[in-house]
Scaffold this active site. Structure first.
Site, PDB file in Angstrom:
ATOM      1  N   GLY A  80      35.153  14.708  27.440  1.00 44.75           N
ATOM      2  CA  GLY A  80      35.106  14.845  25.993  1.00 44.75           C
ATOM      3  C   GLY A  80      33.708  15.115  25.472  1.00 44.75           C
ATOM      4  N   ALA A  81      32.690  14.682  26.213  1.00 48.52           N
ATOM      5  CA  ALA A  81      31.308  14.922  25.787  1.00 48.52           C
ATOM      6  C   ALA A  81      30.958  16.410  25.879  1.00 48.52           C
ATOM      7  CB  ALA A  81      30.342  14.098  26.634  1.00 48.52           C
TER       8      ALA A  81
ATOM      9  N   GLY B  17      16.269  -3.668  -2.817  1.00 49.68           N
ATOM     10  CA  GLY B  17      17.512  -3.845  -3.548  1.00 49.68           C
ATOM     11  C   GLY B  17      18.218  -2.531  -3.786  1.00 49.68           C
ATOM     12  N   GLY B  18      18.776  -2.380  -4.991  1.00 51.96           N
ATOM     13  CA  GLY B  18      19.516  -1.166  -5.326  1.00 51.96           C
ATOM     14  C   GLY B  18      18.674   0.082  -5.240  1.00 51.96           C
TER      15      GLY B  18
END
Length: 517
Positions: free
Chosen positions: A407-408, A172-173
Site C-alpha cells: 500500500g505504501a 490561547g485562541g
C-alpha cells in the site's frame, strides 16, 4: 490657494506619533534583546520604499473608564501591502510595544480588512504574530474579533498563500490563526505558542509542564509538527518568508514563478549512478538525490525536524518550481507512519491548491508496523496520502529508486493514483511485499520439503525477485513509463515537467471531497 499649513502640521505630527508605536524606551528594550519592532519587521520584508500602510490612524474602540481616552497607535497592529522581490504581498505585524499587541475590536478589523483585500486582489498574506492575546478591556469584542480573523483565514485558504511568523507570544485562541495558515515560521528565542500555559496545565491536571517542552520552536518543529521552519531570530524569519514566497504563485489562479531558460540543456549526471549502495537493505541519504536533482541553490526544505522519514520541500528543476515528496531511507528505513503521512498529505494538498507540480522520490518498504501505529490510526492517516494524491490535478512525476512495496507503493503516487510519468531505476523492486516475505509465503511447501531449507529459500527468493518484482515486470503492464539510469533522472524529470506544465484536468462538480481527517 494652498492647503492650510496647520492641517499639514497636524497630519505630520499624527504620523510621527503613530510611527513611534509604544515609544523609544520600549523599542530600546527590544533592541537590547536582539528583537525588532513591528515596523522594522515590515520594512525588512519588503523592497525598499514599497510599503503602503493601511489604517495608520486607527485607535481602539474601548469605552471603559480610564481606558477610553488612551491613545494606542494603530491599535497595536501595522497593516498594509508592499513588494517582495517586485511581487505584491499583504502583511499585518502585531506591535507588542502598544498594549502588548493585544487584540481588540479595531485591531481585529484591520487584520480582517487586509486579508479581505489580499483575497480580492489575489496576493499572499504574511502575518507576524507578537501579542499578549485578547484585550481584556474589550471583553466579548475581542473574542468576536478572533472569530472574524479565523473566518477570514479559512476564506483565504487555497485562494492566496498564507505565511505566519511567530516572533513573540502567541497564546490561547490567538494560536489558531497561524494554525489555520499554510506555513508557520517560529523564532528560536523570545517566542512561544500554546493554548494553555504551565500554570493552567498544573491547575487543571497537576502536571508540571515547562513551556520549553511544548510551546517552543524546537517542540513544535520536532514533536507536535505545528510549525514548518525554525528561525534563529527576526531577521532570519523574514529571510525564510522571502525565500518561501519566491517559490509560490501570488494566488490559486496563477502558475508558480517558473524561471525557464530559453535554451534548456539536458545532460547526464553520472555521479547519480554512484549514490545507491550495492546492498538493497542498506540505507542511503535521499538528500544526495535531491541535491543533484535540483538547480544549484534552489531547494527549501519544509518541516525538516518533523517526521524525518519523509522529506518535503520546494525547489526548481531547470527553472521550473516543484514540490518534492521523498522517502528517507536513512531514517526509519523510509517507512510511512502516522506523522509522515500527515506531513506529506498536507504538503501535497498545498501544492495542488497552488498549481505546484509534484516530484515524488520513492524508496518505501511499507507502512510502519506496530501496535502504537495501529492504535494511533495509521489506516486513517495513511489514507490521507492516498486521498491527497488521487485528488491532486497538478503534474505528478514519480521516480522509483529502490523499494516500492504494498500500500505504501500506492501512497507514494503510483500510476494508479494519478501519476503522469513513472520512472524506475533498474534496481527498483515493485511488489505487494518484500521478495523474502512473498517467496516464503508463495513457496512455503517447496521450502519445507527441501533437504536444505535455507538454500532453497534463498533460491526461491532470488527467483521471485528476478521474475516478479523487477521494474520491467511493472513496465510490461504499463505501470512504469520507462526504466532509466539514475544518471538520466534529472533530464527525464525536466522533460516530463516541460510537457506536463500545461496539464488541465476536469473533475466532477462537488463542494469538496471528504478527506479522512
Amino acid at each position: 490657494m494652498a492647503i492650510k499649513k496647520e492641517l499639514l502640521d497636524e497630519l505630520r505630527q499624527r504620523r510621527i506619533e503613530a510611527l513611534a508605536g509604544g515609544g523609544a524606551v520600549k523599542m530600546e528594550k527590544r533592541h537590547s534583546e536582539g528583537r525588532l519592532g513591528a515596523r522594522e519587521r515590515v520594512e525588512l520584508l519588503f523592497d525598499r520604499e514599497s510599503f503602503s500602510e493601511y489604517g495608520m490612524h486607527v485607535n481602539h474602540a474601548c469605552h471603559m473608564p480610564d481606558f477610553a481616552d488612551k491613545y494606542m497607535p494603530g491599535d497595536g497592529v501595522v497593516t498594509g501591502t508592499g513588494n517582495v522581490d517586485g511581487r505584491p504581498v499583504a502583511i499585518y505585524s502585531q506591535d507588542f510595544t502598544v498594549g502588548g499587541g493585544a487584540l481588540g475590536q479595531m485591531h481585529a478589523k484591520k487584520i480582517k480588512d487586509i486579508m479581505t483585500l489580499a483575497c480580492e486582489t489575489g496576493i499572499p498574506v504574511v502575518a507576524i504574530n507578537d501579542s499578549g492575546g485578547a484585550r481584556i478591556q474589550e471583553a466579548i469584542h475581542s473574542l468576536s474579533g478572533y472569530g472574524q480573523v479565523f473566518y477570514q483565514n479559512v476564506a483565504a485558504s487555497g485562494v492566496v498563500p498564507q505565511i505566519a511568523i511567530i516572533a513573540g507570544p502567541c497564546a490561547g485562541g490567538a494560536a489558531y490563526s497561524p494554525a489555520l495558515m499554510d506555513f508557520l515560521i517560529q523564532t528560536r528565542t523570545h517566542s512561544s505558542m500554546f493554548i494553555c500555559g504551565p500554570e493552567v496545565i498544573k491547575a487543571a491536571t497537576g502536571q508540571i509542564a515547562p513551556i520549553e517542552q511544548y510551546g517552543s520552536a524546537e517542540a513544535h518543529a520536532s514533536v507536535s509538527g505545528n510549525i514548518h521552519f525554525i528561525a534563529e531570530d527576526d531577521r532570519h524569519a523574514i529571510q525564510i518568508a522571502q525565500q518561501l514566497i519566491s517559490f509560490l504563485p501570488l494566488n490559486n489562479l496563477q502558475d508558480p514563478p517558473h524561471v525557464i531558460p530559453t535554451e534548456v540543456v539536458l545532460e547526464r549526471d553520472d555521479l547519480m549512478n554512484e549514490l545507491l549502495p550495492d546492498d538493497p537493505k542498506s540505507g542511503f541519504d535521499v538528500y544526495g538525490v535531491i541535491d543533484r536533482l535540483m538547480d544549484p541553490g534552489q531547494w527549501l526544505e519544509v518541516q525538516r525536524e518533523f517526521a524525518r522519514n519523509i522529506v518535503i520541500g520546494f525547489g526548481r528543476i531547470n527553472g521550473m518550481v516543484v514540490g518534492v515528496v521523498a522517502n528517507q531511507p536513512a531514517y526509519k528505513a523510509g517507512c510511512l507512519d502516522i506523522d509522515s503521512s500527515d506531513k506529506a498529505a498536507r504538503f501535497i494538498r498545498f501544492c495542488n491548491a497552488f498549481n505546484v507540480p509534484l516530484v515524488n522520490l520513492v524508496d518505501v518498504p511499507g507502512f510502519m508496523p506496530g501496535l502504537a501505529q495501529e492504535r494511533g490510526g495509521i489506516i486513517r492517516h495513511g489514507a490521507k496520502m492516498l486521498f491527497a494524491y488521487a485528488a491532486a490535478t497538478v503534474p505528478k512525476i514519480t521516480v522509483i529508486m529502490r523499494k516500492a512495496y504494498g500500500g505504501a507503493y500506492l501512497a507514494m503516487c503510483s500510476k494508479d493514483m494519478g501519476a503522469d510519468f513513472i520512472f524506475a531505476w533498474p534496481c527498483a523492486e515493485i511488489a505487494v511485499m518484500g521478495a523474502e516475505s512473498a517467496a516464503r509465503i508463495i513457496y512455503k511447501k517447496e521450502i519445507e520439503a527441501a533437504p536444505d531449507r535455507s538454500k532453497k529459500a534463498a533460491e526461491l527468493i532470488r527467483f521471485y525477485r528476478e521474475h516478479f518484482a523487477t521494474p520491467y515486470q511493472a513496465a510490461s503492464r504499463d505501470m512504469v513509463t520507462d526504466v532509466i539510469e539514475p544518471s538520466e533522472t534529472r533530464a527525464r524529470v525536466a522533460q516530463a515537467l516541460r510537457i506536463s506544465l500545461t496539464k488541465r484536468v476536469t473533475r466532477p462538480a462537488k463542494k469538496h471531497g471528504l478527506i479522512p481527517l
